[in-house]
Design an enzyme around this catalytic site. Structure first.
Site, PDB file in Angstrom:
ATOM      1  N   THR A 126      24.394   5.644  43.691  1.00 20.27           N
ATOM      2  CA  THR A 126      23.221   4.449  44.444  1.00 20.27           C
ATOM      3  C   THR A 126      23.831   4.196  46.201  1.00 20.27           C
ATOM      4  O   THR A 126      24.590   5.123  46.475  1.00 20.27           O
ATOM      5  CB  THR A 126      24.280   3.510  43.894  1.00 20.27           C
ATOM      6  N   ASP A 127      22.609   3.199  46.377  1.00 18.66           N
ATOM      7  CA  ASP A 127      22.916   4.078  48.295  1.00 18.66           C
ATOM      8  C   ASP A 127      24.183   2.478  48.451  1.00 18.66           C
ATOM      9  O   ASP A 127      24.363   2.335  49.770  1.00 18.66           O
ATOM     10  CB  ASP A 127      21.693   3.014  48.820  1.00 18.66           C
ATOM     11  N   GLU A 128      24.646   2.397  47.505  1.00 14.26           N
ATOM     12  CA  GLU A 128      25.998   1.033  47.790  1.00 14.26           C
ATOM     13  C   GLU A 128      27.090   1.720  48.047  1.00 14.26           C
ATOM     14  O   GLU A 128      27.661   1.048  48.649  1.00 14.26           O
ATOM     15  CB  GLU A 128      25.956  -0.027  46.982  1.00 14.26           C
ATOM     16  N   TYR A 153      31.928  -2.124  41.337  1.00 12.64           N
ATOM     17  CA  TYR A 153      30.297  -1.203  41.280  1.00 12.64           C
ATOM     18  C   TYR A 153      30.403   0.432  41.932  1.00 12.64           C
ATOM     19  O   TYR A 153      30.622   1.328  41.239  1.00 12.64           O
ATOM     20  CB  TYR A 153      29.423  -1.929  41.070  1.00 12.64           C
ATOM     21  N   LYS A 157      30.961   4.166  41.748  1.00 10.72           N
ATOM     22  CA  LYS A 157      30.059   5.113  42.008  1.00 10.72           C
ATOM     23  C   LYS A 157      30.696   6.162  43.177  1.00 10.72           C
ATOM     24  O   LYS A 157      30.347   7.631  42.936  1.00 10.72           O
ATOM     25  CB  LYS A 157      28.614   4.668  41.729  1.00 10.72           C
TER      26      LYS A 157
END
Ligand code: NAD
Ligand code: TYD
Length: 340
Positions: A126-128, A153, A157
């Site tokens: 993810t870009d998060e 989260y 990741k």
């Protein structure tokens, strides 16, 4: 066309099920082993039309189960790893399982992939992991942006991304990695913003918008995400990372919700501002020029068209989402009573 066997993890979830459909249609000669633990987010109904197809083998099981993972990895050419705990709000309420699945589960898969000499391990991230950008700035995440995860989260990741690269460097595991922005589209669990908004509006309920609604996400139509993964699996270079995004211009949550309201002929009175998420990342924006330049990928659907398709799908597939909303009642109760 060469035949191959893919192990898709998390293929009963939102993006995974879309990917399984996409791949089987495009590559009917291939076999997909679909390993999914069927957590709250996994749903056999999302694969109902594949029932009875010989080249789709569904295995209900956990990626943390070393013995099972080793066994099913035996004849696998390519791993496409989607399985994860994926919902930021749930990670705030209960982080433990995020570490277990996203970090430890990924490591189990990496070990098995090495042992069984798979040709490619593709990790979906993810870009998060890059943290939060400033509102109003023109800065974008790219393949060189340092990691700065800010929720349980995204931290989990980030851990999984580091492990994948470490297995590449240390043991020579052939891998590719993609960090994508927020997906939307068919089979999206109805506690995430778009399907929650659409299904609430179908039922005459309001749309909860966190804080001032000015947070920015980079929305990517799930079918476009699938075509990007396809490009990376087909022509991506070993050891490379590619960022995938859907937009070129910022759009706030409030603006997207207003687009949904307008497409569904509802008034802005249906918006309900509620207490903000803890540590709510302000802005995400993805620079997807590398995958565009090197692999010729670009999104095929703009946000308005993607929303039209998504709204139509939720209107026509109420038997799919109604039981899921019922099942998520406890989460809704816990999440929407939170204080600032
Ligand atoms: P999802 O929550 O809809 O699906 C996850 C799937 O994984 C479910 O089917 C679930 O049953 C399965 N699963 C969970 N734990 C498992 C375990 N221990 N063993 C086996 N299966 C397990 O998630 P999604 O939105 O489809 O996301 C897929 C991947 O894409 C995730 O890795 C996520 O981090 C990443 N991603 C998602 C988005 C997005 O907008 N949805 C954006 C960027 C990256
Ligand atoms: P979400 O779909 O949970 O994705 P993520 O947190 O991974 O980006 O949320 C998308 C955006 O919508 C995020 O800024 C939080 C916001 N949001 C709301 O305003 N109201 C809601 O009820 C939900 C679920 C999310």
């Amino acid at each position: 066309m060469t035949k191959q066997t893919l192990l898709v993890t998390g293929g009963a979830g939102f993006i995974g099920s879309n990917f399984v459909h996409y791949w089987m249609k495009k590559n009917p000669q291939d076999t997909i082993i679909n390993l999914d633990a069927l957590t709250y987010a996994g749903n056999r109904e999302s694969l109902a039309d594949l029932e009875g197809q010989q080249n789709h083998v569904f295995v209900e099981g956990n990626i943390i189960d070393r013995e099972l993972v080793n066994k099913i990895m035996a004849d696998v050419d390519t791993v496409v790893h989607f399985a994860a705990e994926s919902h930021v709000d749930r990670s705030i309420l209960n982080p433990d399982i995020f570490l277990e699945t996203n970090v430890m589960g990924t490591q189990v898969l990496l070990d098995a992939a090495l042992k069984n000499k798979v040709k490619r391990f593709h990790h979906i991230s993810t870009d998060e992991v890059f943290g939060s950008l400033e509102l109003g700035s023109s800065e974008k995440f790219n393949e060189h942006t340092p990691y700065d995860p800010r929720s349980p989260y995204s931290a989990a990741k980030a851990g999984s991304d580091h492990l994948v690269r470490a297995y590449g460097e240390t043991y020579g595991l052939p891998f590719t990695l993609t960090n994508c922005s927020n997906n939307y589209g068919e089979y999206h669990f109805p506690e995430k913003l778009f399907p929650l908004a659409i299904t609430n509006l179908i039922d005459g309920l309001k749309v909860p918008v966190y804080g001032d609604g000015l947070n920015v996400r980079d929305w990517l139509y799930v079918q476009d995400h699938c075509s990007a993964i396809d490009r990376v699996l087909t022509d991506g270079k070993d050891g490379e990372t590619y960022l995938i995004g859907g937009l070129t211009k910022d759009i706030s949550n409030l603006e997207v919700v207003k687009m949904i309201l307008s497409l569904m002929n509802k008034s802005e009175a249906e918006i309900e501002f509620i207490a903000d998420r803890k540590g709510h990342d302000r802005r995400y924006s993805v620079d997807w020029t590398k995958i565009n330049r090197e692999l010729g990928w670009e999104p095929s659907v703009d946000l308005e068209e993607g929303l039209r398709r998504t709204i139509a799908w939720y209107e026509n597939n109420q038997a799919w989402w109604r039981p899921l909303k019922e099942q998520a009642k406890d989460f809704f109760k816990a999440n929407y009573k939170k204080e600032n």
